[in-house]
Scaffold this active site. Structure first.
Site, PDB file in Angstrom:
ATOM      1  N   ASP A  46      88.784 -51.429   3.428  1.00  0.00           N
ATOM      2  CA  ASP A  46      88.627 -50.360   2.442  1.00  0.00           C
ATOM      3  C   ASP A  46      87.685 -49.286   2.967  1.00  0.00           C
ATOM      4  O   ASP A  46      86.482 -49.495   3.073  1.00  0.00           O
ATOM      5  CB  ASP A  46      88.042 -50.935   1.135  1.00  0.00           C
ATOM      6  N   TYR A  51      83.271 -41.634   3.700  1.00  0.00           N
ATOM      7  CA  TYR A  51      82.453 -42.580   4.477  1.00  0.00           C
ATOM      8  C   TYR A  51      82.258 -42.090   5.921  1.00  0.00           C
ATOM      9  O   TYR A  51      81.387 -42.595   6.624  1.00  0.00           O
ATOM     10  CB  TYR A  51      83.069 -43.987   4.495  1.00  0.00           C
ATOM     11  N   LYS A  76      90.560 -43.035   0.678  1.00  0.00           N
ATOM     12  CA  LYS A  76      90.403 -42.352  -0.621  1.00  0.00           C
ATOM     13  C   LYS A  76      90.179 -40.849  -0.427  1.00  0.00           C
ATOM     14  O   LYS A  76      89.582 -40.422   0.561  1.00  0.00           O
ATOM     15  CB  LYS A  76      89.201 -42.926  -1.377  1.00  0.00           C
ATOM     16  N   HIS A 109      89.190 -40.943  -5.388  1.00  0.00           N
ATOM     17  CA  HIS A 109      87.912 -41.656  -5.325  1.00  0.00           C
ATOM     18  C   HIS A 109      87.149 -41.649  -6.658  1.00  0.00           C
ATOM     19  O   HIS A 109      86.594 -42.661  -7.074  1.00  0.00           O
ATOM     20  CB  HIS A 109      87.061 -41.042  -4.201  1.00  0.00           C
TER      21      HIS A 109
HETATM   22  P1  NAD Z   1      78.323 -55.080  -1.789  1.00  0.00           P
HETATM   23  O1  NAD Z   1      78.222 -55.607  -3.169  1.00  0.00           O
HETATM   24  O2  NAD Z   1      79.516 -55.434  -0.977  1.00  0.00           O
HETATM   25  O3  NAD Z   1      76.992 -55.524  -1.049  1.00  0.00           O
HETATM   26  C1  NAD Z   1      76.816 -55.204   0.300  1.00  0.00           C
HETATM   27  C2  NAD Z   1      75.427 -55.602   0.753  1.00  0.00           C
HETATM   28  O4  NAD Z   1      75.197 -56.983   0.473  1.00  0.00           O
HETATM   29  C3  NAD Z   1      75.348 -55.468   2.273  1.00  0.00           C
HETATM   30  O5  NAD Z   1      74.748 -54.274   2.628  1.00  0.00           O
HETATM   31  C4  NAD Z   1      74.528 -56.638   2.711  1.00  0.00           C
HETATM   32  O6  NAD Z   1      73.190 -56.227   2.779  1.00  0.00           O
HETATM   33  C5  NAD Z   1      74.644 -57.627   1.602  1.00  0.00           C
HETATM   34  N1  NAD Z   1      75.506 -58.781   1.979  1.00  0.00           N
HETATM   35  C6  NAD Z   1      76.851 -58.768   2.211  1.00  0.00           C
HETATM   36  N2  NAD Z   1      77.287 -60.004   2.448  1.00  0.00           N
HETATM   37  C7  NAD Z   1      76.194 -60.826   2.381  1.00  0.00           C
HETATM   38  C8  NAD Z   1      76.023 -62.213   2.534  1.00  0.00           C
HETATM   39  N3  NAD Z   1      77.043 -63.024   2.785  1.00  0.00           N
HETATM   40  N4  NAD Z   1      74.770 -62.715   2.390  1.00  0.00           N
HETATM   41  C9  NAD Z   1      73.718 -61.911   2.103  1.00  0.00           C
HETATM   42  N5  NAD Z   1      73.830 -60.578   1.944  1.00  0.00           N
HETATM   43  C10 NAD Z   1      75.069 -60.032   2.088  1.00  0.00           C
HETATM   44  O7  NAD Z   1      78.111 -53.503  -1.881  1.00  0.00           O
HETATM   45  P2  NAD Z   1      78.819 -52.155  -1.400  1.00  0.00           P
HETATM   46  O8  NAD Z   1      78.802 -51.971   0.051  1.00  0.00           O
HETATM   47  O9  NAD Z   1      78.216 -51.104  -2.256  1.00  0.00           O
HETATM   48  O10 NAD Z   1      80.323 -52.322  -1.902  1.00  0.00           O
HETATM   49  C11 NAD Z   1      81.344 -52.879  -1.102  1.00  0.00           C
HETATM   50  C12 NAD Z   1      82.423 -51.875  -0.798  1.00  0.00           C
HETATM   51  O11 NAD Z   1      82.937 -51.310  -1.997  1.00  0.00           O
HETATM   52  C13 NAD Z   1      81.939 -50.645  -0.025  1.00  0.00           C
HETATM   53  O12 NAD Z   1      81.710 -50.913   1.325  1.00  0.00           O
HETATM   54  C14 NAD Z   1      83.077 -49.697  -0.265  1.00  0.00           C
HETATM   55  O13 NAD Z   1      84.168 -50.011   0.562  1.00  0.00           O
HETATM   56  C15 NAD Z   1      83.406 -49.989  -1.718  1.00  0.00           C
HETATM   57  N6  NAD Z   1      82.733 -49.034  -2.656  1.00  0.00           N
HETATM   58  C16 NAD Z   1      83.523 -48.173  -3.342  1.00  0.00           C
HETATM   59  C17 NAD Z   1      82.971 -47.270  -4.221  1.00  0.00           C
HETATM   60  C18 NAD Z   1      83.855 -46.347  -4.985  1.00  0.00           C
HETATM   61  O14 NAD Z   1      83.339 -45.397  -5.588  1.00  0.00           O
HETATM   62  N7  NAD Z   1      85.147 -46.549  -4.989  1.00  0.00           N
HETATM   63  C19 NAD Z   1      81.580 -47.220  -4.412  1.00  0.00           C
HETATM   64  C20 NAD Z   1      80.778 -48.129  -3.706  1.00  0.00           C
HETATM   65  C21 NAD Z   1      81.375 -49.038  -2.842  1.00  0.00           C
END
Ligand code: NAD
Length: 275
Positions: A46, A51, A76, A109
């Protein structure tokens, strides 16, 4: 290892329930992060124009050498590209950066309601879909009134709505609307950007299963029928977040996690206000 699970979209294609999210992954790091995920078994990535890593994502996909038809790639449209003409141009730019002939899913988005162009933009996405360059189209961060307007004015129901969703922010009414209209719910920030790892209830359940809190949270998304796209750049965590198809939470554990919902649990912006 147990097989990953999929969900069928309303236009007949299947999306893997776990994908790699790459927000905040630097373009220069994206090739190795994406390749590590595909090597670990992920088939869904994704990304988004905003990004700034579509080139790196495309390079990672090519480096992994998995047949294109086995992958599910989402990108997106950013907020300043709404409107038909801009959308077509932005989509072409994304495909070019990714160096792909098509994406599996193209999303608006954010609705950016103040610009008032999301209906026209949605119609443009239909043309893109008809051209075969996006297999499915959907939206992200659309609230119920935005979806009602989209469906009311065009008669076309998005395949997916990608929304902020994690144990501390569960969006029940929004999900019920999706279920009634056959829209798949995709959870962004499925780990609450790391907050779920600090939750004692989730930690307790994880201990019982000999799993990590992240795996328990992802299992909660899967068993609720969501698609989840956890982000990590750490190879061991990328692997860990995918090893979630060989255990199951009990009904009681699912219920307990449901009690963590908090109407102040939102991390990201309110889609009505975000531009
Ligand atoms: P997330 O909830 O996936 O958390 C990511 C963070 O959690 C990482 O930076 C890491 O520090 C930690 N982490 C990940 N795996 C772990 C593990 N196994 N153990 C310990 N810590 C861990 O948060 P995110 O990155 O905000 O969201 C995921 C994805 O969602 C984004 O990369 C993006 O692709 C998408 N997203 C979309 C929108 C939107 O507006 N559509 C907004 C935000 C994010």
């Amino acid at each position: 290892m147990a097989q990953q699970t999929h969900i069928r979209l309303n236009d007949g294609i299947d999306i893997p329930q776990i994908g790699l999210g790459v927000w905040q992954v630097e373009n220069r790091d994206a090739p190795k992060v994406v390749k590590a995920a595909i090597d670990a078994g992920y088939r869904s990535i994704d990304t988004a124009a905003i990004y700034g890593n579509e080139e790196g994502v495309g390079a990672g996909i090519r480096a992994a050498r998995v047949p294109r038809e086995q992958l599910f790639v989402t990108t997106k449209l950013w907020n300043d590209r709404h409107g038909a003409k801009n959308t077509f141009k932005a989509f072409d730019e994304s495909l070019k950066k990714l160096q792909l002939a098509y994406v599996d899913l193209y999303l608006i988005h954010w609705p950016t309601p103040r610009a008032n162009l999301y209906v026209e933009t949605w119609q443009a996405l239909q043309e893109i879909k008809q051209s075969g360059r996006a297999k499915a189209v959907g939206v992200s961060n659309f609230k119920v009134p935005h979806l009602e307007r989209l469906i009311g004015e065009t008669g076309i129901v998005p395949a997916i709505n990608q929304i902020e969703l994690h144990p501390r922010f569960q969006q029940k009414a929004q999900r019920e609307f999706h279920a009634r209209h056959n829209i798949v719910t995709e959870s962004w920030s499925p780990l609450g950007q790391g907050r779920v790892m600090k939750d004692p209830l989730i930690a307790g359940i994880a201990q019982k299963h000999g799993r990590t809190p992240a795996q328990v949270a992802l299992r909660w998304h899967i068993q609720n029928g969501f698609v989840a796209i956890p982000k990590s750049v750490t190879p061991s965590r990328i692997v860990e977040n995918f090893q979630v198809f060989d255990f199951e939470l009990t009904e009681d554990e699912m219920e307990k996690i449901t009690t963590l919902d908090n109407n102040r649990g939102r991390i990201g912006p309110d889609p009505d206000l975000f531009t």
